[in-house]
Motif scaffolding. Structure first.
Motif, mmCIF file in Angstrom:
data_model
loop_
_atom_site.group_PDB
_atom_site.id
_atom_site.type_symbol
_atom_site.label_atom_id
_atom_site.label_comp_id
_atom_site.label_asym_id
_atom_site.label_seq_id
_atom_site.Cartn_x
_atom_site.Cartn_y
_atom_site.Cartn_z
ATOM 1 N N SER A 208 2.517 18.354 -13.719
ATOM 2 C CA SER A 208 3.536 18.964 -14.574
ATOM 3 C C SER A 208 3.074 18.985 -16.021
ATOM 4 C CB SER A 208 4.851 18.193 -14.448
ATOM 5 O OG SER A 208 5.812 18.697 -15.333
ATOM 6 N N ARG A 209 2.495 17.881 -16.465
ATOM 7 C CA ARG A 209 1.991 17.802 -17.840
ATOM 8 C C ARG A 209 0.857 18.814 -18.058
ATOM 9 N NH1 ARG A 209 2.819 17.670 -22.839
ATOM 10 N NH2 ARG A 209 1.372 16.508 -24.091
ATOM 11 N N ALA A 210 -0.001 18.963 -17.060
ATOM 12 C CA ALA A 210 -1.097 19.934 -17.156
ATOM 13 C C ALA A 210 -0.543 21.352 -17.278
ATOM 14 C CB ALA A 210 -2.019 19.825 -15.940
ATOM 15 N N GLU A 211 0.515 21.675 -16.536
ATOM 16 C CA GLU A 211 1.134 22.994 -16.640
ATOM 17 C C GLU A 211 1.723 23.193 -18.031
ATOM 18 O OE1 GLU A 211 3.970 23.184 -13.472
ATOM 19 O OE2 GLU A 211 2.431 23.207 -11.916
ATOM 20 N N ASN A 212 2.387 22.169 -18.565
ATOM 21 C CA ASN A 212 2.957 22.260 -19.913
ATOM 22 C C ASN A 212 1.863 22.458 -20.957
ATOM 23 O OD1 ASN A 212 5.562 21.945 -18.951
ATOM 24 N ND2 ASN A 212 5.602 19.746 -19.323
ATOM 25 N N LEU A 213 0.774 21.717 -20.810
ATOM 26 C CA LEU A 213 -0.333 21.854 -21.760
ATOM 27 C C LEU A 213 -0.969 23.237 -21.674
ATOM 28 C CD1 LEU A 213 -1.991 18.335 -21.448
ATOM 29 C CD2 LEU A 213 -0.759 19.256 -23.421
ATOM 30 N N ALA A 214 -1.058 23.784 -20.478
ATOM 31 C CA ALA A 214 -1.611 25.131 -20.314
ATOM 32 C C ALA A 214 -0.722 26.153 -21.017
ATOM 33 C CB ALA A 214 -1.761 25.472 -18.834
ATOM 34 N N GLU B 191 0.823 -1.198 0.000
ATOM 35 C CA GLU B 191 0.000 0.000 0.000
ATOM 36 C C GLU B 191 0.862 1.255 0.000
ATOM 37 O OE1 GLU B 191 -2.728 -0.354 3.240
ATOM 38 O OE2 GLU B 191 -3.884 -1.938 2.257
ATOM 39 N N GLY B 192 1.969 1.223 0.739
ATOM 40 C CA GLY B 192 2.892 2.359 0.775
ATOM 41 C C GLY B 192 3.516 2.588 -0.595
ATOM 42 N N ALA B 193 3.937 1.501 -1.234
ATOM 43 C CA ALA B 193 4.524 1.616 -2.571
ATOM 44 C C ALA B 193 3.478 2.132 -3.557
ATOM 45 C CB ALA B 193 5.065 0.263 -3.029
ATOM 46 N N GLY B 194 2.254 1.654 -3.408
ATOM 47 C CA GLY B 194 1.176 2.129 -4.279
ATOM 48 C C GLY B 194 0.918 3.608 -4.084
ATOM 49 N N LEU B 195 0.980 4.058 -2.839
ATOM 50 C CA LEU B 195 0.765 5.462 -2.543
ATOM 51 C C LEU B 195 1.882 6.313 -3.131
ATOM 52 C CD1 LEU B 195 -0.960 7.587 -1.177
ATOM 53 C CD2 LEU B 195 0.304 7.182 0.938
ATOM 54 N N LEU B 196 3.132 5.835 -3.015
ATOM 55 C CA LEU B 196 4.259 6.569 -3.594
ATOM 56 C C LEU B 196 4.133 6.643 -5.115
ATOM 57 C CD1 LEU B 196 7.258 5.246 -1.469
ATOM 58 C CD2 LEU B 196 6.206 7.515 -1.379
ATOM 59 N N THR B 197 3.712 5.555 -5.727
ATOM 60 C CA THR B 197 3.515 5.531 -7.179
ATOM 61 C C THR B 197 2.421 6.515 -7.564
ATOM 62 O OG1 THR B 197 4.233 3.232 -7.335
ATOM 63 C CG2 THR B 197 2.880 4.067 -9.132
ATOM 64 N N PHE B 198 1.343 6.512 -6.796
ATOM 65 C CA PHE B 198 0.238 7.431 -7.062
ATOM 66 C C PHE B 198 0.689 8.886 -6.956
ATOM 67 C CE2 PHE B 198 -3.194 10.075 -5.351
ATOM 68 C CZ PHE B 198 -4.094 10.005 -6.400
ATOM 69 N N LYS B 199 1.453 9.202 -5.914
ATOM 70 C CA LYS B 199 1.933 10.571 -5.729
ATOM 71 C C LYS B 199 2.863 10.982 -6.868
ATOM 72 C CE LYS B 199 1.538 10.975 -0.722
ATOM 73 N NZ LYS B 199 2.264 11.180 0.540
ATOM 74 N N ARG B 200 3.716 10.070 -7.317
ATOM 75 C CA ARG B 200 4.627 10.363 -8.429
ATOM 76 C C ARG B 200 3.827 10.621 -9.707
ATOM 77 N NH1 ARG B 200 6.164 7.063 -12.154
ATOM 78 N NH2 ARG B 200 5.800 5.211 -10.902
ATOM 79 N N GLU B 201 2.856 9.762 -9.953
ATOM 80 C CA GLU B 201 2.016 9.938 -11.137
ATOM 81 C C GLU B 201 1.239 11.241 -11.073
ATOM 82 O OE1 GLU B 201 -0.341 6.395 -11.301
ATOM 83 O OE2 GLU B 201 1.292 5.196 -12.130
ATOM 84 N N LEU B 202 0.772 11.600 -9.897
ATOM 85 C CA LEU B 202 0.043 12.846 -9.719
ATOM 86 C C LEU B 202 0.946 14.044 -10.018
ATOM 87 C CD1 LEU B 202 -2.597 14.190 -8.913
ATOM 88 C CD2 LEU B 202 -1.840 14.103 -6.530
ATOM 89 N N ARG B 203 2.196 14.010 -9.518
ATOM 90 C CA ARG B 203 3.144 15.087 -9.815
ATOM 91 C C ARG B 203 3.406 15.177 -11.314
ATOM 92 N NH1 ARG B 203 5.789 13.082 -5.289
ATOM 93 N NH2 ARG B 203 7.267 11.960 -6.613
ATOM 94 N N GLU B 204 3.557 14.033 -11.965
ATOM 95 C CA GLU B 204 3.802 14.015 -13.405
ATOM 96 C C GLU B 204 2.604 14.595 -14.169
ATOM 97 O OE1 GLU B 204 4.741 9.944 -14.295
ATOM 98 O OE2 GLU B 204 6.733 10.079 -13.398
ATOM 99 N N LEU B 205 1.414 14.238 -13.742
ATOM 100 C CA LEU B 205 0.209 14.766 -14.391
ATOM 101 C C LEU B 205 0.069 16.270 -14.167
ATOM 102 C CD1 LEU B 205 -2.311 11.891 -13.644
ATOM 103 C CD2 LEU B 205 -1.362 12.518 -15.873
#
Length: 73
Positions: A26-32, A10-24
């Motif tokens: 960042s991508r949203a800022e680039n798209l804007a 669950e901890g690893a899943g949470l870290l993966t989720f947080k990383r993906e959220l940061r990436e998204l």
């Protein structure tokens, strides 16, 4: 200790989720930023189109005057 393995997963899943959220985020800022650039390009193109349309109207009027002048001669 079987619950401990689950907590690690669950901890690893949470870290993966947080990383993906940061990436998204960042991508949203680039798209804007890309959207802002595209918006400026669209406004510029519309301005050029308006200028070209006005030129066509003036050219058509000039052609019409020339035709009238040559037909009357």
């Amino acid at each position: 200790m079987p619950g401990n393995g689950r907590a690690l997963e669950e901890g690893a899943g949470l870290l993966t989720f947080k990383r993906e959220l940061r990436e998204l985020e960042s991508r949203a800022e680039n798209l804007a930023a890309e959207l802002a650039v595209a918006d400026v390009a669209v406004k510029d193109a519309r301005g050029r189109l308006t200028g070209l349309e006005e030129s066509v109207v003036l050219l058509n009027a000039s052609i019409a005057r020339q035709e009238r002048g040559s037909n009357g001669a």
